[in-house]
Write a protein that holds these residues in place. Structure first.
Motif, PDB file in Angstrom:
ATOM      1  N   ALA A  74       0.872  -1.089  -0.086  1.00  0.00           N
ATOM      2  CA  ALA A  74       0.154   0.138  -0.109  1.00  0.00           C
ATOM      3  C   ALA A  74       0.859   1.336   0.033  1.00  0.00           C
ATOM      4  CB  ALA A  74      -1.002  -0.111   1.196  1.00  0.00           C
ATOM      5  N   ILE A  75       1.944   1.034   0.390  1.00  0.00           N
ATOM      6  CA  ILE A  75       2.995   2.464   0.525  1.00  0.00           C
ATOM      7  C   ILE A  75       4.001   1.946  -0.412  1.00  0.00           C
ATOM      8  CG2 ILE A  75       4.826   3.665   1.716  1.00  0.00           C
ATOM      9  CD1 ILE A  75       1.909   4.074   2.927  1.00  0.00           C
ATOM     10  N   ALA A  76       3.925   2.462  -1.724  1.00  0.00           N
ATOM     11  CA  ALA A  76       4.500   1.801  -2.921  1.00  0.00           C
ATOM     12  C   ALA A  76       5.723   2.547  -3.188  1.00  0.00           C
ATOM     13  CB  ALA A  76       3.449   1.856  -4.230  1.00  0.00           C
ATOM     14  N   ASP A  77       6.779   1.824  -3.786  1.00  0.00           N
ATOM     15  CA  ASP A  77       8.191   2.657  -4.370  1.00  0.00           C
ATOM     16  C   ASP A  77       7.603   3.375  -5.662  1.00  0.00           C
ATOM     17  OD1 ASP A  77       8.241   0.810  -6.628  1.00  0.00           O
ATOM     18  OD2 ASP A  77       9.269  -0.652  -5.339  1.00  0.00           O
ATOM     19  N   GLY A  78       8.535   4.198  -5.934  1.00  0.00           N
ATOM     20  CA  GLY A  78       8.516   5.209  -7.016  1.00  0.00           C
ATOM     21  C   GLY A  78       8.103   4.558  -8.480  1.00  0.00           C
ATOM     22  N   PRO A  79       9.170   3.405  -8.910  1.00  0.00           N
ATOM     23  CA  PRO A  79       8.902   2.694  -9.791  1.00  0.00           C
ATOM     24  C   PRO A  79       7.738   2.043  -9.979  1.00  0.00           C
ATOM     25  CG  PRO A  79      11.088   2.363  -8.948  1.00  0.00           C
ATOM     26  CD  PRO A  79      10.572   3.203  -8.104  1.00  0.00           C
ATOM     27  N   SER A  80       6.975   1.703  -9.227  1.00  0.00           N
ATOM     28  CA  SER A  80       5.827   0.998  -9.296  1.00  0.00           C
ATOM     29  C   SER A  80       4.603   1.893  -9.475  1.00  0.00           C
ATOM     30  CB  SER A  80       5.276   0.254  -7.776  1.00  0.00           C
ATOM     31  OG  SER A  80       6.449  -0.773  -7.526  1.00  0.00           O
ATOM     32  N   ILE A  81       4.861   3.053  -8.866  1.00  0.00           N
ATOM     33  CA  ILE A  81       3.783   4.036  -9.104  1.00  0.00           C
ATOM     34  C   ILE A  81       4.151   4.447 -10.426  1.00  0.00           C
ATOM     35  CG2 ILE A  81       3.217   6.447  -8.427  1.00  0.00           C
ATOM     36  CD1 ILE A  81       4.330   5.808  -5.476  1.00  0.00           C
ATOM     37  N   LEU A  82       5.249   4.826 -11.064  1.00  0.00           N
ATOM     38  CA  LEU A  82       5.434   5.318 -12.533  1.00  0.00           C
ATOM     39  C   LEU A  82       4.964   4.220 -13.168  1.00  0.00           C
ATOM     40  CD1 LEU A  82       6.659   7.396 -14.023  1.00  0.00           C
ATOM     41  CD2 LEU A  82       8.758   6.144 -14.035  1.00  0.00           C
ATOM     42  N   ASP A  83       4.950   2.949 -13.056  1.00  0.00           N
ATOM     43  CA  ASP A  83       4.403   1.771 -14.071  1.00  0.00           C
ATOM     44  C   ASP A  83       2.748   2.111 -14.058  1.00  0.00           C
ATOM     45  OD1 ASP A  83       6.730   0.898 -14.661  1.00  0.00           O
ATOM     46  OD2 ASP A  83       6.773  -0.898 -13.242  1.00  0.00           O
ATOM     47  N   TYR A  84       2.318   2.359 -12.958  1.00  0.00           N
ATOM     48  CA  TYR A  84       0.884   2.354 -12.615  1.00  0.00           C
ATOM     49  C   TYR A  84       0.285   3.542 -13.604  1.00  0.00           C
ATOM     50  CZ  TYR A  84      -3.591   3.536 -10.058  1.00  0.00           C
ATOM     51  OH  TYR A  84      -4.910   3.804  -9.776  1.00  0.00           O
ATOM     52  N   ILE A  85       1.008   4.753 -13.413  1.00  0.00           N
ATOM     53  CA  ILE A  85       0.636   5.884 -14.263  1.00  0.00           C
ATOM     54  C   ILE A  85       0.627   5.668 -15.680  1.00  0.00           C
ATOM     55  CG2 ILE A  85       0.998   8.515 -14.737  1.00  0.00           C
ATOM     56  CD1 ILE A  85       2.363   8.546 -11.858  1.00  0.00           C
ATOM     57  N   ARG A  86       1.956   5.112 -16.127  1.00  0.00           N
ATOM     58  CA  ARG A  86       2.186   4.764 -17.572  1.00  0.00           C
ATOM     59  C   ARG A  86       1.225   3.618 -17.924  1.00  0.00           C
ATOM     60  NH1 ARG A  86       8.697   4.363 -17.516  1.00  0.00           N
ATOM     61  NH2 ARG A  86       9.140   6.524 -17.609  1.00  0.00           N
ATOM     62  N   ASP A  87       0.756   2.590 -17.215  1.00  0.00           N
ATOM     63  CA  ASP A  87       0.011   1.570 -17.698  1.00  0.00           C
ATOM     64  C   ASP A  87      -1.639   2.194 -17.945  1.00  0.00           C
ATOM     65  OD1 ASP A  87       1.823  -0.344 -17.618  1.00  0.00           O
ATOM     66  OD2 ASP A  87       1.254  -1.062 -15.465  1.00  0.00           O
ATOM     67  N   THR A  88      -1.788   3.205 -17.127  1.00  0.00           N
ATOM     68  CA  THR A  88      -3.388   3.898 -17.138  1.00  0.00           C
ATOM     69  C   THR A  88      -3.061   4.620 -18.405  1.00  0.00           C
ATOM     70  OG1 THR A  88      -3.343   4.211 -14.807  1.00  0.00           O
ATOM     71  CG2 THR A  88      -4.532   5.542 -15.980  1.00  0.00           C
ATOM     72  N   ALA A  89      -2.263   5.507 -18.752  1.00  0.00           N
ATOM     73  CA  ALA A  89      -2.020   6.056 -19.945  1.00  0.00           C
ATOM     74  C   ALA A  89      -2.051   5.047 -21.192  1.00  0.00           C
ATOM     75  CB  ALA A  89      -0.889   7.060 -20.109  1.00  0.00           C
ATOM     76  N   ALA A  90      -1.528   4.127 -21.292  1.00  0.00           N
ATOM     77  CA  ALA A  90      -1.365   3.126 -22.438  1.00  0.00           C
ATOM     78  C   ALA A  90      -2.551   2.498 -22.527  1.00  0.00           C
ATOM     79  CB  ALA A  90      -0.143   2.189 -22.072  1.00  0.00           C
ATOM     80  N   ASP A  91      -3.265   2.093 -21.513  1.00  0.00           N
ATOM     81  CA  ASP A  91      -4.361   1.255 -21.818  1.00  0.00           C
ATOM     82  C   ASP A  91      -5.576   1.939 -22.164  1.00  0.00           C
ATOM     83  OD1 ASP A  91      -3.168  -0.773 -20.671  1.00  0.00           O
ATOM     84  OD2 ASP A  91      -4.015  -0.655 -18.725  1.00  0.00           O
ATOM     85  N   ALA A  92      -5.479   3.163 -21.989  1.00  0.00           N
ATOM     86  CA  ALA A  92      -6.544   4.074 -22.391  1.00  0.00           C
ATOM     87  C   ALA A  92      -6.302   4.979 -23.701  1.00  0.00           C
ATOM     88  CB  ALA A  92      -6.991   5.097 -21.376  1.00  0.00           C
ATOM     89  N   GLY A  93      -4.987   4.671 -24.133  1.00  0.00           N
ATOM     90  CA  GLY A  93      -4.650   5.337 -25.327  1.00  0.00           C
ATOM     91  C   GLY A  93      -4.296   6.917 -25.256  1.00  0.00           C
ATOM     92  N   ILE A  94      -4.204   7.240 -23.857  1.00  0.00           N
ATOM     93  CA  ILE A  94      -3.861   8.709 -23.499  1.00  0.00           C
ATOM     94  C   ILE A  94      -2.535   9.119 -23.975  1.00  0.00           C
ATOM     95  CG2 ILE A  94      -3.428  10.324 -21.601  1.00  0.00           C
ATOM     96  CD1 ILE A  94      -5.871   8.713 -20.105  1.00  0.00           C
ATOM     97  N   ASP A  95      -1.401   7.924 -23.757  1.00  0.00           N
ATOM     98  CA  ASP A  95      -0.116   8.274 -24.211  1.00  0.00           C
ATOM     99  C   ASP A  95      -0.074   8.783 -25.742  1.00  0.00           C
ATOM    100  OD1 ASP A  95      -0.776   5.876 -25.066  1.00  0.00           O
ATOM    101  OD2 ASP A  95       0.805   4.820 -24.649  1.00  0.00           O
ATOM    102  N   ARG A  96      -0.889   8.603 -26.578  1.00  0.00           N
ATOM    103  CA  ARG A  96      -0.907   8.850 -27.820  1.00  0.00           C
ATOM    104  C   ARG A  96      -1.159  10.421 -28.255  1.00  0.00           C
ATOM    105  NH1 ARG A  96      -3.497   3.863 -28.596  1.00  0.00           N
ATOM    106  NH2 ARG A  96      -5.350   4.815 -29.186  1.00  0.00           N
TER     107      ARG A  96
END
Length: 494
Positions: A74-96
């Protein structure tokens, strides 16, 4: 002709990706773009690369409302949070929709055209694009440099000086003597992380901070996921944690002595017998006058018990060739000094705003619901809670912006502007005593003496006000070029 989008989002960090998700879910056909000054998604979580970097809030509230956090920690490290944000963007096509290396330097509103003209720097060149609504998700601090006091004799120091905001990827601290200057969230994260390899790590603080130990894993969340599934478990855990943090905050304000004693007992129980708790862990201010620091599973206290880390409470007289000399006369030898001395605030990334040719001085504006500016049309921004997770407020702002745009569509409006009652007195936007806030708050918009001009710090209240409250509350003025005789559209030049 310059390119036009319906909504322009500035910033591709936690707030910007969330804002885009809300926007494209509510309006699949609406055009939008995200401008990001840096070269990667993630904002804070891509920028900070120091050892042990982690969330200082639980991920069930720092995570998005629409995307459950499913990891055990529940208290997560930075790389895990970064992956979470990037996955959110990629899954929704926001990164494009993101344009990297695009720094917004100015934005000019035209009422006659009901649009913003936004000036952007990219690859050393300036260009412009227009939008109907400008949505700032750039946070409130400077990304290019942190705060570093002007220490006497710093040029004499023969070791390595590092600021956490510019952490060298190749920094080797194994077997070295490290002094970390500071006592906030960054310092209490760095000390136990570096202590695993360094010869010794000293946390040098001018004054103590309230530090609470919390479990890395939320056992309730783990059990609920197994029984109810990820989404339902996430919602329940999110509200559980909101209620607990709200209760602690309210008790801190109403019965500070009780919370102070609770934190002290918890701290003393995790330190060696006879440790000078009141010297190093007894702040002079009340709990939540500044943000509480969380340490997962008491890792800072474990490092102290193991003798790998120490806390020194004193003031710096000057730097020497070998380290730091304190006002008490003691010397701290150091091979590396880390200046975890805080952030520098910067409103809206330093963007210069104008409205119909008039420059906007931010201190002369007042923040409506902590997310729009008085006298500035079709403009919203995200500033998260100081007493809870940032994303709790970011999600609500995203939902409100979508409600606002839907209301404008339904009524044929093309611009809206909050205007305060002249009788409302100004107050600091962030009522917080932390040094990084006090150094810069006079350069920010103000808040008001009463709602809806106060920056709310109560999530449950904001859920009612932002998710369910009236849009036309008598404070926002709505208008359309086609119905406003004072603002007839200017004909296009042939």
């Amino acid at each position: 002709m310059s390119e036009h989008v319906d909504v322009l989002i500035v910033g591709a960090g936690l707030s910007g990706i969330g804002a885009a998700h809300h926007l494209q879910t509510a309006f699949p056909g609406r055009s939008y773009a995200i401008l990001e000054a840096r070269t990667a998604i993630g904002g804070t979580w891509d920028l900070f690369r120091y050892p042990g970097v982690r969330s200082d809030s639980d991920m069930h509230t720092l995570g998005y409302r629409f995307r459950p956090w499913t990891q055990a920690a529940a208290i997560a490290d930075g790389p895990s949070i970064l992956d979470y944000i990037r996955d959110t963007a990629a899954d929704a096509g926001i990164d494009r929709r993101i344009r990297f290396g695009h720094k917004v330097v100015g934005a000019a509103w035209s009422t006659a055209d009901a649009r913003w003209t936004v000036t952007v720097e990219h690859d050393g060149m300036q260009s412009a694009l227009t939008c109907g609504f400008l949505y700032m998700c750039s946070g409130y601090y400077r990304y290019d440099e942190g705060y570093a006091p002007d220490f006497a004799g710093i040029e004499d120091f023969r070791g390595q000086l590092v600021h956490p905001q510019q952490w060298p990827a190749d920094l080797d601290y194994a077997g070295k003597r490290v002094v970390v200057i500071g006592s906030g969230a960054t310092a209490v994260t760095l000390v136990p992380a570096m202590a695993e390899a360094a010869a010794r790590v000293t946390m040098l603080q001018r004054s103590p901070t309230y530090i609470m130990s919390v479990p890395t894993e939320d056992v309730v969340a783990t059990r609920l996921r197994a029984r109810l599934g990820a989404r339902r478990a996430y919602t329940i855990t999110r509200w559980k944690n909101v209620l607990i943090s709200t209760m602690i905050y309210q008790l801190s304000k109403r019965r500070p002595g009780m919370i102070r004693n609770f934190i002290r007992k918890q701290t003393a129980a995790q330190l060696p017998a006879g440790y000078a708790v009141d010297v190093h862990f007894k702040p002079t201010y009340n709990p939540w006058d500044q943000r509480l620091c969380l340490v997962p599973d008491g890792d800072l206290f474990r490092a102290i018990r193991a003798g790998r880390a120490e806390v020194v409470t004193d003031r710096i007289d000057r730097f020497t060739a070998e380290g730091v000399r304190l006002t008490s006369g003691a010397d701290l030898a150091a091979d590396i000094v880390v200046t975890a001395t805080g952030l520098q605030l910067l409103a809206f990334g330093g963007v210069e705003l104008t409205v119909d040719g008039r420059a906007i001085a931010l201190p002369d504006t007042m923040a409506y619901k902590g997310m729009m500016l008085s006298g500035v049309p079709n403009f919203a921004f995200t500033i998260g809670y100081t007493n809870a997770s940032w994303t709790l407020k970011a999600d609500l702002v995203g939902e409100f912006v979508c409600r606002l745009l839907r209301h404008m569509d339904a009524n044929g409006y093309d611009h809206c502007t909050p205007w305060p009652d002249p009788s409302i007195a100004a107050a600091p936007l962030l009522d917080f005593q932390s040094g990084y806030v006090q150094r810069s708050i006079d350069r920010f918009p103000t808040a008001g003496s009463r709602r809806p001009w106060r920056l709310g710090m109560n999530y449950a209240h904001d859920v009612l006000a932002l998710r369910h409250g009236r849009i036309e509350d008598g404070t926002i003025r709505f208008a359309s070029r086609s119905t406003d005789p004072e603002h007839v559209p200017v004909p296009a030049t042939p």
